[in-house]
Design a protein around this motif. Structure first.
Motif, PDB file in Angstrom:
ATOM      1  N   ASP A   1       0.021   6.761  -8.882  1.00  0.00           N
ATOM      2  CA  ASP A   1       0.701   7.202  -7.670  1.00  0.00           C
ATOM      3  C   ASP A   1       2.098   6.619  -7.515  1.00  0.00           C
ATOM      4  O   ASP A   1       2.934   7.176  -6.815  1.00  0.00           O
ATOM      5  CB  ASP A   1      -0.145   6.834  -6.452  1.00  0.00           C
TER       6      ASP A   1
ATOM      7  N   LYS B   1     -11.206  -6.283   8.004  1.00  0.00           N
ATOM      8  CA  LYS B   1     -10.079  -5.963   8.893  1.00  0.00           C
ATOM      9  C   LYS B   1     -10.130  -6.832  10.148  1.00  0.00           C
ATOM     10  O   LYS B   1      -9.116  -7.328  10.629  1.00  0.00           O
ATOM     11  CB  LYS B   1     -10.106  -4.474   9.271  1.00  0.00           C
TER      12      LYS B   1
ATOM     13  N   GLY C   1      -0.448   4.703  -1.378  1.00  0.00           N
ATOM     14  CA  GLY C   1      -1.623   5.347  -0.785  1.00  0.00           C
ATOM     15  C   GLY C   1      -1.262   6.491   0.151  1.00  0.00           C
ATOM     16  O   GLY C   1      -0.090   6.853   0.331  1.00  0.00           O
TER      17      GLY C   1
ATOM     18  N   GLY D   1       0.816  -1.219   0.000  1.00  0.00           N
ATOM     19  CA  GLY D   1       0.000   0.000   0.000  1.00  0.00           C
ATOM     20  C   GLY D   1       0.842   1.258   0.000  1.00  0.00           C
ATOM     21  O   GLY D   1       0.404   2.312   0.485  1.00  0.00           O
TER      22      GLY D   1
ATOM     23  N   ALA E   1      -4.698  -1.891   1.506  1.00  0.00           N
ATOM     24  CA  ALA E   1      -6.041  -2.485   1.617  1.00  0.00           C
ATOM     25  C   ALA E   1      -6.961  -1.759   0.665  1.00  0.00           C
ATOM     26  O   ALA E   1      -6.725  -0.604   0.314  1.00  0.00           O
ATOM     27  CB  ALA E   1      -6.569  -2.341   3.043  1.00  0.00           C
TER      28      ALA E   1
ATOM     29  N   PRO F   1      -7.540  10.015   0.992  1.00  0.00           N
ATOM     30  CA  PRO F   1      -8.248   9.395  -0.127  1.00  0.00           C
ATOM     31  C   PRO F   1      -9.526  10.162  -0.482  1.00  0.00           C
ATOM     32  O   PRO F   1     -10.239  10.651   0.412  1.00  0.00           O
ATOM     33  CB  PRO F   1      -8.581   7.994   0.397  1.00  0.00           C
TER      34      PRO F   1
ATOM     35  N   ILE G   1      -7.603   9.314   9.874  1.00  0.00           N
ATOM     36  CA  ILE G   1      -6.309   9.934   9.565  1.00  0.00           C
ATOM     37  C   ILE G   1      -6.549  11.205   8.766  1.00  0.00           C
ATOM     38  O   ILE G   1      -7.319  11.208   7.803  1.00  0.00           O
ATOM     39  CB  ILE G   1      -5.416   8.953   8.776  1.00  0.00           C
TER      40      ILE G   1
ATOM     41  N   ASP H   1     -12.684   9.219   1.387  1.00  0.00           N
ATOM     42  CA  ASP H   1     -12.694   9.117   2.843  1.00  0.00           C
ATOM     43  C   ASP H   1     -13.877   9.930   3.387  1.00  0.00           C
ATOM     44  O   ASP H   1     -13.994  11.134   3.137  1.00  0.00           O
ATOM     45  CB  ASP H   1     -11.376   9.654   3.401  1.00  0.00           C
TER      46      ASP H   1
HETATM   47  N1  LIG Z   1      -7.334   6.842   6.017  1.00  0.00           N
HETATM   48  C1  LIG Z   1      -7.805   6.531   7.209  1.00  0.00           C
HETATM   49  O1  LIG Z   1      -8.444   7.365   7.871  1.00  0.00           O
HETATM   50  C2  LIG Z   1      -7.563   5.170   7.802  1.00  0.00           C
HETATM   51  C3  LIG Z   1      -8.058   4.917   9.088  1.00  0.00           C
HETATM   52  C4  LIG Z   1      -7.829   3.678   9.657  1.00  0.00           C
HETATM   53  C5  LIG Z   1      -7.116   2.717   8.990  1.00  0.00           C
HETATM   54  N2  LIG Z   1      -6.628   2.987   7.734  1.00  0.00           N
HETATM   55  C6  LIG Z   1      -5.867   1.908   7.074  1.00  0.00           C
HETATM   56  O2  LIG Z   1      -4.643   2.454   6.623  1.00  0.00           O
HETATM   57  C7  LIG Z   1      -4.202   1.765   5.455  1.00  0.00           C
HETATM   58  C8  LIG Z   1      -3.883   2.773   4.372  1.00  0.00           C
HETATM   59  O3  LIG Z   1      -5.075   3.495   4.064  1.00  0.00           O
HETATM   60  P1  LIG Z   1      -5.049   4.859   3.248  1.00  0.00           P
HETATM   61  O4  LIG Z   1      -5.910   5.815   3.963  1.00  0.00           O
HETATM   62  O5  LIG Z   1      -3.650   5.236   2.951  1.00  0.00           O
HETATM   63  O6  LIG Z   1      -5.848   4.411   1.941  1.00  0.00           O
HETATM   64  P2  LIG Z   1      -5.454   4.578   0.412  1.00  0.00           P
HETATM   65  O7  LIG Z   1      -4.877   5.927   0.158  1.00  0.00           O
HETATM   66  O8  LIG Z   1      -6.663   4.156  -0.343  1.00  0.00           O
HETATM   67  O9  LIG Z   1      -4.291   3.504   0.206  1.00  0.00           O
HETATM   68  C9  LIG Z   1      -4.538   2.134   0.056  1.00  0.00           C
HETATM   69  C10 LIG Z   1      -3.322   1.495  -0.545  1.00  0.00           C
HETATM   70  O10 LIG Z   1      -3.631   0.109  -0.775  1.00  0.00           O
HETATM   71  C11 LIG Z   1      -3.437  -0.155  -2.156  1.00  0.00           C
HETATM   72  N3  LIG Z   1      -4.351  -1.164  -2.663  1.00  0.00           N
HETATM   73  C12 LIG Z   1      -5.690  -1.242  -2.543  1.00  0.00           C
HETATM   74  N4  LIG Z   1      -6.163  -2.333  -3.173  1.00  0.00           N
HETATM   75  C13 LIG Z   1      -5.087  -2.946  -3.719  1.00  0.00           C
HETATM   76  C14 LIG Z   1      -4.908  -4.115  -4.504  1.00  0.00           C
HETATM   77  N5  LIG Z   1      -5.935  -4.902  -4.837  1.00  0.00           N
HETATM   78  N6  LIG Z   1      -3.650  -4.431  -4.892  1.00  0.00           N
HETATM   79  C15 LIG Z   1      -2.590  -3.648  -4.577  1.00  0.00           C
HETATM   80  N7  LIG Z   1      -2.693  -2.539  -3.833  1.00  0.00           N
HETATM   81  C16 LIG Z   1      -3.924  -2.198  -3.416  1.00  0.00           C
HETATM   82  C17 LIG Z   1      -3.656   1.163  -2.874  1.00  0.00           C
HETATM   83  O11 LIG Z   1      -3.042   1.084  -4.152  1.00  0.00           O
HETATM   84  P3  LIG Z   1      -3.444   2.049  -5.385  1.00  0.00           P
HETATM   85  O12 LIG Z   1      -2.596   3.280  -5.222  1.00  0.00           O
HETATM   86  O13 LIG Z   1      -3.127   1.228  -6.575  1.00  0.00           O
HETATM   87  O14 LIG Z   1      -4.915   2.333  -5.221  1.00  0.00           O
HETATM   88  C18 LIG Z   1      -2.950   2.101  -1.902  1.00  0.00           C
HETATM   89  O15 LIG Z   1      -1.559   2.013  -2.076  1.00  0.00           O
HETATM   90  C19 LIG Z   1      -5.312   0.811   5.084  1.00  0.00           C
HETATM   91  O16 LIG Z   1      -5.008  -0.486   5.545  1.00  0.00           O
HETATM   92  C20 LIG Z   1      -6.522   1.356   5.834  1.00  0.00           C
HETATM   93  O17 LIG Z   1      -7.438   0.332   6.143  1.00  0.00           O
HETATM   94  C21 LIG Z   1      -6.838   4.192   7.120  1.00  0.00           C
END
Ligand SMILES: NC(=O)c1ccc[n+]([C@@H]2O[C@H](COP(=O)([O-])OP(=O)(O)OC[C@H]3O[C@@H](n4cnc5c(N)ncnc54)[C@H](OP(=O)(O)O)[C@@H]3O)[C@@H](O)[C@H]2O)c1
Length: 661
Positions: free
Chosen positions: A380, A500, A350, A347, A426, A532, A526, A535
């Motif tokens: 990205d 999760k 992301g 990830g 994810a 994202p 976050i 979000d």
């Molecule tokens: N943002 C929040 O508020 C928040 C809160 C709690 C937990 N989290 C957790 O933090 C982690 C990162 O979240 P984020 O906010 O950074 O979300 P994000 O910006 O959507 O990043 C998700 C990452 O996972 C990759 N991904 C998704 N599906 C995939 C697939 N099938 N194969 C390969 N890569 C894949 C995406 O790749 P692409 O660039 O190709 O899409 C991206 O690199 C996640 O596990 C999320 O559950 C986030």
């Protein structure tokens, strides 16, 4: 581009006197692990073809080679990937007729055929995939030969079920499957793709004459629904049948909104988007529409909430597949050189992933950061590469695929060198059902564990504070949430949170079974630049600031818990790299939360204080309409409308945290 499993041949390193580079179509070097054309350079490379100036110009490159290259280079026309040890794996000829571009994405047809054979578990003896054109669109057709002793009684039905379930990205799943007695071969014994492409497609698409589930046997509802799909999808040329999956026929999340509007117009029914995601085949959506006629909106919402209630969570989270690693003698002891760590991150492209990689790069004792399952170099990933040092290595792949989409050799080599794993990637979608998130979220966790369990590499898993909802408590402690606590609530949470929790529980089982040291992180909401686009909380706060109006939150309970992305990354990297390593046979939980905690009822006051303006309170519908006018993403609007239609309160539990921000 994926490599054909039929042609993955290790070819070692360059001979003395030669240098090997892997380049893309623009002659730029590709990242490690990425497929590229082999460009050979060095003193031993010839001057060109004798008496063939045009071919020499095409194949021998002078002064337009990658920056690292100053001499003449020869473009071999062979594709390969470089592994972390510098050796090459041959993929095939660049001119290969098995590599095609479909809707801008390069696809290896042999990979799809290999996946069909493997997934069928002996039912399909041979398969070939070609791209066919209809009207202005192209689509994939799979021709299969069934095993003589295992042929299914209804071949068409079998294929209709098999193809949408292939462990491949949606764009690689064939839209049609056609059984053949044998595949046509050329005189030289190679698959004759031209002959396959010349075969007439059945007028009744997908099905053999034996099949009854054909287009003309669509029920009345299915027929009307097909009209709605046609309208939304345009003329894709991909035949639509009962079992067609919306996403495999060119659909995407935004087009689903069109389908939602079309259903409202055609049937007078408003189907929640979460339900549209879940019932993604024509037949299942038609059933949903039929059962919704005469059903109240509340009943529909209940159906949405309980969409994952049929899943056997014990089976889902069972770590029995790791039994071979329970014998201590089979485990190599991990000797970790703490002065030079190799970290594997998922990830990385992301929001949080980019911040994690940036923090890791700063650390002197991290020598290599391998970003795995990177889906798309153009998006990205390109941005990530621009910002990164040469510690960062990108590996093409996908979280939904075996070996995370890498070549098996590449994956094994990489994980044999890893000192720390950070599984942060994810599919973060609140709308998708659990079934759609199972492969990228739980499946990837299982795949990682399978690759690291033999060496007990410390495993750091990014979960979400959302799983706290399953603890059934107002204040959630930093500990695992048992199946007993979660059982009654799993059907109430969305598929993302369920995926999760299932990953956390699988990891707990894996730790008990194999001793794998695991650290779970549960970040709350976050915040920061680059959040994202979908979000929810980020959008609510941003648009509220812009509109000076908050949505009415009387049914929201608990606390909004915000934490800055750089703090989350720092907290995680500190625990993963700097703090004492996680002990063997232990699973621990850390809440990355609590930087700013705002009781829901104080949200308006908080924003007023922050901005210095007075804020209005709007009904959720009124707020969404106004925000959509200012550019709120329609999917976020749709999600807010869906939760607004639910009767029950929306909880934001309070997370206890040991973090000191
Ligand atoms: N943002 C929040 O508020 C928040 C809160 C709690 C937990 N989290 C957790 O933090 C982690 C990162 O979240 P984020 O906010 O950074 O979300 P994000 O910006 O959507 O990043 C998700 C990452 O996972 C990759 N991904 C998704 N599906 C995939 C697939 N099938 N194969 C390969 N890569 C894949 C995406 O790749 P692409 O660039 O190709 O899409 C991206 O690199 C996640 O596990 C999320 O559950 C986030």
């Amino acid at each position: 581009m994926a490599a054909s499993s039929e042609t993955r041949i290790p070819i070692g390193r360059a001979l003395p006197g030669y240098h090997v580079h892997l380049v893309d179509d623009d002659m730029q070097p590709v990242p490690l692990g990425w497929p590229g054309q082999i460009l050979v350079s060095g003193a031993a490379v010839a001057a060109g073809y004798l008496n063939n100036e045009s071919l020499t110009r095409e194949k021998f490159i002078i002064n337009r080679s990658p920056s690292s290259l100053t001499s003449r280079g020869y473009l071999t026309g062979d594709m390969a990937r470089m592994l972390t040890d510098g050796s090459l794996v041959y993929i095939g000829r660049i001119e290969s007729d098995s590599q095609i571009k479909l809707r801008g994405i390069r696809i290896e047809l042999n990979d799809i055929a290999a996946s069909i054979i493997k997934t069928s578990d002996g039912v399909v003896a041979n398969a070939a995939v070609v791209v066919r054109d209809a009207e202005q669109n192209s689509f994939l057709v799979a021709y299969v030969v069934f095993s003589a002793n295992k042929a299914p009684s209804d071949p068409a039905q079998y294929l209709e079920q098999l193809l949408p379930e292939l462990p491949l990205p949606v764009y690689m799943r064939p839209a049609q499957g056609i059984p053949l007695d044998r595949l046509p071969m050329s005189a030289s014994g190679k698959l004759d793709r031209k002959a396959l492409s010349a075969l007439e497609l059945p007028s009744n698409p997908i099905h053999t004459p034996a099949s009854k589930s054909t287009v003309d046997s669509l029920s009345q509802t299915e027929h009307r629904l097909k009209g709605v799909w046609d309208e939304a999808l345009g003329h894709t040329g991909i035949p639509i049948t009962k079992r067609s999956n919306f996403f495999a026929t060119g659909g995407n999340s935004l087009l689903l909104l069109k389908v939602q509007a079309g259903i409202l117009q055609e049937f007078g029914q408003r189907i929640a988007l979460t339900e549209l995601f879940r019932a993604s085949t024509l037949a299942s959506l038609a059933t949903t529409i039929e059962s919704s006629i005469g059903t109240t909106a509340e009943d529909m919402t209940d159906q949405v909430a309980s969409s994952s209630s049929s899943i056997n969570w014990l089976v889902e989270t069972d770590a029995g597949d790791l039994s071979e690693w329970t014998k201590p003698q089979q485990m190599a002891i991990l000797t970790r050189n703490t002065a030079s760590l190799t970290v594997v991150v998922s990830g990385a492209t992301g929001f949080l992933g980019r911040a994690i990689v940036n923090q890791l790069q700063e650390l002197g004792n991290v020598s290599q950061i391998h970003c795995v399952a990177v889906r798309n170099l153009e998006s990205d990933a390109a941005r990530l590469l621009e910002q990164s040092t040469d510690k960062v290595v990108l590996h093409a792949g996908d979280l939904s695929l075996p070996f995370l989409g890498m070549l098996e050799e590449e994956a094994r080599l990489l994980f044999s060198e890893a000192d720390v794993i950070i599984h942060n990637g994810a599919d973060v979608s609140f709308m998708k059902p659990y079934e759609s998130l199972r492969a990228p979220n739980l499946g990837s966790t299982k795949e990682f564990v399978r690759l690291v369990a033999p060496r007990q590499v410390p495993f750091h898993f990014v979960s979400t504070a959302g799983v706290g909802l399953l603890a059934g408590k107002d204040v959630v402690e930093e500990c695992t949430i048992s199946s007993t606590d979660a059982a009654s609530s799993l059907s109430q949470v969305d598929g993302y949170i369920a995926s999760k929790w299932a990953s956390e529980t699988y990891l707990e089982n894996a730790t008990h079974r194999t001793g794998l040291p695991v650290q779970i992180y549960r970040p709350s909401s976050i915040t920061g630049d680059g959040a994202p686009a979908l979000d929810i909380l980020h959008n609510v706060l941003q648009f509220s600031r812009q509109m000076r109006a908050v949505p009415e939150m009387t049914r929201w309970r608990g606390h909004l818990d915000l934490v800055d992305v750089h703090l989350v990354a720092r907290g995680l990297v500190h625990r993963a790299i700097i703090a004492e390593p996680v002990e063997e046979s232990r699973i621990t939980v850390l809440h990355l939360s609590g930087e700013q905690v705002i009781p829901v009822e104080d949200a308006k006051q908080y924003l007023e204080k922050e901005t210095g303006y007075r804020f209005r309170i709007l009904s959720i519908e009124g707020w969404v309409v106004e925000a959509e006018r200012l550019g709120l993403h329609p999917l976020v609007g749709a999600y807010l409308r869906t939760i607004a239609s639910r009767e029950e309160p929306i909880y934001f539990p309070r997370l206890q945290t040991s973090m000191k921000w």
